[in-house]
Design a protein around this motif. Structure first.
Motif, short mmCIF file in Angstrom:
data_model
loop_
_atom_site.label_atom_id
_atom_site.label_comp_id
_atom_site.label_asym_id
_atom_site.label_seq_id
_atom_site.Cartn_x
_atom_site.Cartn_y
_atom_site.Cartn_z
N ALA A 290 48.47 40.64 47.02
CA ALA A 290 49.34 41.98 47.35
C ALA A 290 49.05 42.73 46.09
CB ALA A 290 50.58 41.63 47.61
N ALA A 291 48.47 42.45 44.94
CA ALA A 291 48.96 43.26 43.73
C ALA A 291 47.49 44.28 43.82
CB ALA A 291 48.55 42.52 42.52
N ASP A 292 46.46 43.88 44.75
CA ASP A 292 45.30 44.58 44.93
C ASP A 292 45.68 46.16 45.56
OD1 ASP A 292 43.81 42.58 44.20
OD2 ASP A 292 43.25 42.08 46.03
N TYR A 293 47.04 46.08 46.03
CA TYR A 293 47.23 47.47 46.82
C TYR A 293 48.38 48.05 46.17
CZ TYR A 293 43.85 45.64 50.09
OH TYR A 293 42.60 45.18 50.59
N ARG A 294 48.66 47.69 44.95
CA ARG A 294 49.70 48.25 44.20
C ARG A 294 49.70 49.74 43.98
NH1 ARG A 294 49.62 45.31 39.81
NH2 ARG A 294 50.77 43.68 40.39
#
Length: 563
Positions: A17-21
């Protein structure tokens, strides 16, 4: 490594999910950038597919499938992947030697190799490639891409692979020699028109997609006028169904060298592109190991859809960043735009003349060469200039990976030579007030790195000392020492001792202590008391040794100097 550590390491190579922070703030810019780069990527994907000796459809399918997979699984937030000019240069001789049907197997094998390299954490390897080598490599690729388009404008029956030599320069000469004059006039005119539009359109407005406008104009003219220009041909209005490429176990060993070349190029180009993207804007750091995993999966996916090997594309990635992309959403949208074109506009795409695609790639090749960069390298140092020129020449004459290997080897030899020159052997005066017998003492300071390339020079300089009874080797300024360098030091000690010269060693660094003991530097000393941490005690010991030696030589029945 514990099981938890291995699991965490593996998890770091997977999407999260951090990829789309931050996507909630930037998604509008990401979508706009994705649409922009999708429009730019269309003619390049078609052109690179044709120039490889394959089909425009295969180039387009690769841009869609590989572009999506690399966006989701790769290590860069803004990298755009797909077919590239550098990969075309490698694929042309593969197609000429093994046929178009072998490309799917090569793509599958290369994808697996890149994936393994990522899991094995080899992503930092690109840092070992010097800048002049990278630029020479780029110039060589640009010249080859330019030459590969020549057959596309000389005859409707010739392609970049064609029946000509796999060497781009020879193939271009052959194509011109066998050219149909009438077709050459039409083909060159179409390519020139596209090139002019690509140059003029951005001057009117930076957002205008010059390549797409130029292709549209030439396509419309070819439909309205009775031209002999060959077109792309029919393109399916949907993606092909995924299927495992046909693999003949008997041919796989013969394809392995080609797969290794493709894998090496895919890894190098993708990592370079990701590194350039990270320096262009504040898009966050990139993970080189994860980037290799993503590129490996991208080529594997492309192979299942009948595509070609994919890499990170520096030109498209640059357009993506400059258009405002900040997350992976942009690259995903780019793939979606290309898919929409396949689903809704396959007919018009099939009518595009091959000469128009050649015009796009002519301009692309020219833009790859940065004159200011080349001038800076050529006027820097002779060694860097030689690396640049040699890499470019070998790329053009032989093979991309061979060129990179030769360029890195040349740069490595120059670096070793310069590093070895930094190793110094300096004789110092005995410190303090002069005392009788000081002329019989030599203090030799060793500076810099001591490794195999400098070992012989150090040995010759250190053992050339004459007319002394004690030599103090000062080692506190030694930096890097390898096994060869340590061995040379032990040889220096033994050689001097055999000549009757007492050797004292001062200032062995803690980092070198274990190596010196294992190789035998310290055991070569006549006595363990000949090892010192400070210079003053070493000089005092040397002076007492000279005095004892002088007293012993003047006394009858002397038995020689003591320790």
């Amino acid at each position: 490594m514990s099981a938890n550590a291995r699991l965490a390491r593996l998890r770091s190579l997977l999407p999260s999910a951090a990829d789309y922070r931050g996507a909630s703030r930037t998604w509008r810019r990401d979508v706009l950038a994705g649409v922009t780069v999708g429009v730019v990527a269309l003619p390049l994907a078609l052109g690179f597919g044709v120039s490889s000796g394959l089909t425009a459809e295969q180039g387009l399918v690769t841009a869609i499938v590989a572009g999506l997979l690399a966006a989701v699984f790769g290590g860069s937030s803004v990298q755009v992947s797909g077919p590239t000019g550098a990969m075309v240069v490698v694929l042309v001789p593969i197609v000429a030697t093994h046929g178009p049907s072998a490309v799917a197997a090569v793509t599958l094998m290369a994808g697996a190799l890149v994936l393994v390299a990522g899991v094995a954490r080899l992503g930092r390897v690109v840092s070992f490639i010097p800048w002049p080598v990278i630029e020479g490599f780029t110039v060589g690729i640009a010249v080859i891409i330019f030459l590969q388009q020549v057959p596309l404008i000389t005859s409707p029956h010739q392609s970049a692979a064609g029946e000509h030599s796999s060497n781009a320069l020879v193939a271009a000469v052959q194509a011109v020699a066998a050219a149909d004059p009438a077709y050459l006039a039409w083909g060159a005119g179409a390519a020139l028109l596209v090139a002019l539009v690509m140059v003029v359109a951005p001057r009117i407005h930076p957002a205008l997609p010059g390549s797409l406008i130029g292709i549209a104009i030439v396509t419309a003219l070819s439909v309205l006028l009775p031209t002999p220009l060959a077109a792309i041909g029919e393109i399916p209005s949907a993606l092909p169904a995924p299927a495992l490429p046909a693999l003949d176990p008997g041919t796989l060993p013969g394809l392995l060298p080609a797969a290794l070349t493709v894998a090496a190029l895919a890894a190098i180009e993708s990592l370079l592109s990701a590194r350039v993207a990270a320096s262009m804007a504040d898009t966050g750091p990139y993970d080189p190991d994860r980037e290799l995993v993503g590129q490996g999966l991208a080529s594997l996916g492309a192979a299942f859809f009948g595509g070609m090997p994919a890499t990170g594309a520096i030109a498209r990635t640059s357009v993506n960043v400059r258009s405002g992309a900040r997350t992976r959403i942009a690259a995903v949208v780019h793939a979606a735009v290309l898919l929409l074109i396949v689903l809704a506009a396959s007919g018009p795409v099939g009518a595009i003349p091959l000469a128009a695609l050649a015009g796009v790639l002519f301009v692309t090749a020219v833009r790859m060469v940065h004159v200011a960069t080349a001038r800076a390298i050529l006027t820097s140092t002779r060694a860097d200039a030689a690396g640049f020129v040699v890499t470019a020449a070998v790329t053009l004459a032989f093979d991309l990976i061979v060129a990179v290997g030769i360029g890195v080897a040349l740069a490595g030899l120059v670096a070793l030579r310069n590093l070895s020159r930094a190793t110094g052997v300096v004789r110092e005066p005995v410190p303090g007030d002069p005392e009788p017998g000081d002329e019989r003492i030599a203090i030799v300071r060793l500076d810099g790195p001591l490794f195999f390339a400098a070992a012989d020079r150090v040995f010759d300089a250190a053992t050339a000392i004459e007319g002394v009874e004690v030599v103090i080797l000062r080692m506190s300024r030694l930096e890097l020492v390898d096994a060869t360098g340590a061995r040379i030091l032990s040889d220096v000690v033994r050689t001097l001792e055999r000549r009757g010269i007492t050797v004292l060693v001062k200032g062995v660094r803690q980092a070198h202590d274990e190596l010196f003991r294992s190789v035998g530097v310290l055991s070569a000393l006549r006595d363990h008391r000949h090892l010192f941490t400070e210079l003053a005690p070493a000089v005092a010991h040397a002076r007492s040794h000279v005095l004892r030696a002088a007293g012993s030589s003047s006394s009858p029945g002397s038995i020689g100097p003591s320790a």
